[in-house]
Write a protein that holds these residues in place. Structure first.
Motif, PDB file in Angstrom:
ATOM      1  N   VAL A 278      78.056  42.350  76.737  1.00 43.03           N
ATOM      2  CA  VAL A 278      78.026  41.244  77.692  1.00 43.03           C
ATOM      3  C   VAL A 278      76.591  41.151  78.194  1.00 43.03           C
ATOM      4  O   VAL A 278      76.040  42.141  78.690  1.00 43.03           O
ATOM      5  CB  VAL A 278      78.982  41.499  78.879  1.00 43.03           C
TER       6      VAL A 278
ATOM      7  N   ASP B 235      89.166  41.686  81.260  1.00 42.56           N
ATOM      8  CA  ASP B 235      87.897  42.026  81.928  1.00 42.56           C
ATOM      9  C   ASP B 235      88.172  42.915  83.133  1.00 42.56           C
ATOM     10  O   ASP B 235      88.305  42.430  84.249  1.00 42.56           O
ATOM     11  CB  ASP B 235      87.190  40.730  82.343  1.00 42.56           C
TER      12      ASP B 235
ATOM     13  N   GLY C 262      83.715  29.808  83.356  1.00 41.29           N
ATOM     14  CA  GLY C 262      84.823  29.827  84.306  1.00 41.29           C
ATOM     15  C   GLY C 262      84.913  28.559  85.115  1.00 41.29           C
ATOM     16  O   GLY C 262      85.517  27.561  84.692  1.00 41.29           O
ATOM     17  N   ARG C 263      84.271  28.564  86.298  1.00 48.94           N
ATOM     18  CA  ARG C 263      84.439  27.468  87.254  1.00 48.94           C
ATOM     19  C   ARG C 263      84.141  26.084  86.699  1.00 48.94           C
ATOM     20  O   ARG C 263      84.808  25.116  87.071  1.00 48.94           O
ATOM     21  CB  ARG C 263      83.552  27.731  88.493  1.00 48.94           C
TER      22      ARG C 263
ATOM     23  N   TYR D  90      87.625  25.515  84.959  1.00 49.78           N
ATOM     24  CA  TYR D  90      88.893  25.529  85.707  1.00 49.78           C
ATOM     25  C   TYR D  90      88.830  24.797  87.051  1.00 49.78           C
ATOM     26  O   TYR D  90      89.855  24.454  87.612  1.00 49.78           O
ATOM     27  CB  TYR D  90      89.471  26.949  85.841  1.00 49.78           C
TER      28      TYR D  90
ATOM     29  N   GLU E  16      74.084  44.035  80.941  1.00 48.98           N
ATOM     30  CA  GLU E  16      73.323  43.514  82.089  1.00 48.98           C
ATOM     31  C   GLU E  16      74.127  42.374  82.686  1.00 48.98           C
ATOM     32  O   GLU E  16      74.732  41.598  81.954  1.00 48.98           O
ATOM     33  CB  GLU E  16      71.966  43.004  81.584  1.00 48.98           C
TER      34      GLU E  16
ATOM     35  N   ALA F  71      78.245  27.082  86.665  1.00 49.33           N
ATOM     36  CA  ALA F  71      78.218  27.395  88.103  1.00 49.33           C
ATOM     37  C   ALA F  71      77.083  28.353  88.488  1.00 49.33           C
ATOM     38  O   ALA F  71      76.532  28.265  89.574  1.00 49.33           O
ATOM     39  CB  ALA F  71      79.562  27.986  88.520  1.00 49.33           C
TER      40      ALA F  71
ATOM     41  N   ILE G 188      80.699  32.497  78.047  1.00 48.11           N
ATOM     42  CA  ILE G 188      81.895  32.653  78.882  1.00 48.11           C
ATOM     43  C   ILE G 188      81.771  31.629  80.003  1.00 48.11           C
ATOM     44  O   ILE G 188      80.762  31.619  80.716  1.00 48.11           O
ATOM     45  CB  ILE G 188      81.963  34.071  79.501  1.00 48.11           C
TER      46      ILE G 188
HETATM   47  O1  O7M Z   1      81.543  30.581  85.006  1.00 50.78           O
HETATM   48  P1  O7M Z   1      81.796  31.388  86.256  1.00 50.78           P
HETATM   49  O2  O7M Z   1      80.549  31.757  86.960  1.00 50.78           O
HETATM   50  O3  O7M Z   1      82.826  30.766  87.146  1.00 50.78           O
HETATM   51  O4  O7M Z   1      82.508  32.744  85.780  1.00 50.78           O
HETATM   52  C1  O7M Z   1      81.841  33.714  85.050  1.00 50.78           C
HETATM   53  C2  O7M Z   1      82.813  34.798  84.645  1.00 50.78           C
HETATM   54  O5  O7M Z   1      82.095  35.807  83.945  1.00 50.78           O
HETATM   55  C3  O7M Z   1      83.494  35.492  85.798  1.00 50.78           C
HETATM   56  O6  O7M Z   1      84.780  35.903  85.349  1.00 50.78           O
HETATM   57  C4  O7M Z   1      82.640  36.709  86.059  1.00 50.78           C
HETATM   58  O7  O7M Z   1      83.380  37.780  86.587  1.00 50.78           O
HETATM   59  C5  O7M Z   1      82.177  37.040  84.641  1.00 50.78           C
HETATM   60  N1  O7M Z   1      80.874  37.716  84.542  1.00 50.78           N
HETATM   61  C6  O7M Z   1      79.752  37.185  85.129  1.00 50.78           C
HETATM   62  O8  O7M Z   1      79.774  36.109  85.704  1.00 50.78           O
HETATM   63  N2  O7M Z   1      78.577  37.870  85.056  1.00 50.78           N
HETATM   64  C7  O7M Z   1      78.446  39.043  84.408  1.00 50.78           C
HETATM   65  O9  O7M Z   1      77.356  39.586  84.349  1.00 50.78           O
HETATM   66  C8  O7M Z   1      79.557  39.589  83.780  1.00 50.78           C
HETATM   67  C9  O7M Z   1      80.744  38.892  83.803  1.00 50.78           C
HETATM   68  C10 O7M Z   1      81.771  39.371  82.958  1.00 50.78           C
HETATM   69  O10 O7M Z   1      82.575  38.710  82.376  1.00 50.78           O
HETATM   70  O11 O7M Z   1      81.707  40.659  82.722  1.00 50.78           O
HETATM   71  C11 O7M Z   1      82.422  41.155  81.722  1.00 50.78           C
END
Ligand code: O7M
Length: 220
Positions: free
Chosen positions: A145, A60, A193-194, A197, A115, A174, A191
């Motif tokens: 995405v 990414d 993340g927080r 992890y 977006e 999150a 997707i």
């Molecule tokens: O679950 P989170 O909020 O901790 O993490 C979300 C992940 O998705 C984090 O790596 C962000 O950089 C990514 N992301 C977004 O949260 N919003 C977006 O619109 C786009 C992304 C992303 O992955 O873009 C490719």
């Protein structure tokens, strides 16, 4: 990229050992691991190959430059062992074409941001999202995405692209989005993340979200 759990881990930690430990704990619940600037800037590009032992890697870097620079970036990322790259679509068709050209040389995939999920994503990007989705479709991207925080927008984007492109959707947990809602709206993968992890047990957290998605897909 195979679709089994419909979940992608966003591994935004900045410590190599922690990243590898989390990947080892949760790999069975995710179809891919998304690696971005936080982890790569902290540990180096070699982390891609190390994590690829556990799952396919989506790099990414939200690539957003002129075609020539995009080409150079994509080359480095695929040489480093990534299976897919995330690029911005707002830079226009020629910049996107450059990424897709390099990806096809390596037989790898390109995801295009249409977006973004944060509140600011509605400011400039949202009005362009549908046009970006269309050029991604014409250019032959693998996926888009689109925001889990706005399932109605995912639904709209899905209508535009039909089943010709995949949708990966960040913003679950999150940021307030719900995995089952955005899968129901037409996303292929969420997707996360927080919520994984940073959980006391990343494995349990990943298992729980995977189960929520499975139940949604099975109509339970
Ligand atoms: O679950 P989170 O909020 O901790 O993490 C979300 C992940 O998705 C984090 O790596 C962000 O950089 C990514 N992301 C977004 O949260 N919003 C977006 O619109 C786009 C992304 C992303 O992955 O873009 C490719």
């Amino acid at each position: 990229m195979e679709r089994n759990t419909c979940m992608i881990l966003a591994l935004d930690v900045t410590d190599r050992e922690e990243a590898l430990k989390i990947a080892e704990d949760v790999w069975e619940f995710v179809d891919a691991i998304k690696v971005g600037y936080p982890l790569v800037l902290a540990t180096g590009l070699d982390i891609i190959r190390e994590l690829a032992e556990f799952a396919p890697i989506i790099a990414d870097f939200k690539v957003a430059d002129i075609p020539n620079t995009n080409r150079l970036i994509c080359d480095q990322v695929f040489e480093a062992g990534a299976d897919a790259i995330i690029v911005q679509g707002f830079t226009g068709r020629d910049s996107l074409d450059a990424c897709i050209e390099i990806a096809s040389e390596y037989r790898k995939d390109v995801f295009v941001v249409s977006e973004m999920s944060h509140p600011g994503g509605a400011e400039f990007l949202q009005p362009a999202a549908e046009a970006i989705a269309k050029i991604a479709l014409e250019a032959g991207a693998f996926g888009l995405v689109a925001p889990a925080t706005r399932p109605e927008r995912v639904k709209k984007i899905r209508k535009i692209i039909g089943d010709k492109l995949t949708i990966i959707s960040p913003g679950v947990g999150a940021q307030g989005g719900k995995a089952s809602d955005v899968i129901a709206a037409g996303a292929d993968w969420v997707i996360v993340g927080r919520s994984i992890y940073k959980a006391e047990s990343p494995k349990e957290a990943a298992c729980e979200i995977a189960e929520e998605i499975r139940a949604e897909l099975c109509g339970e």
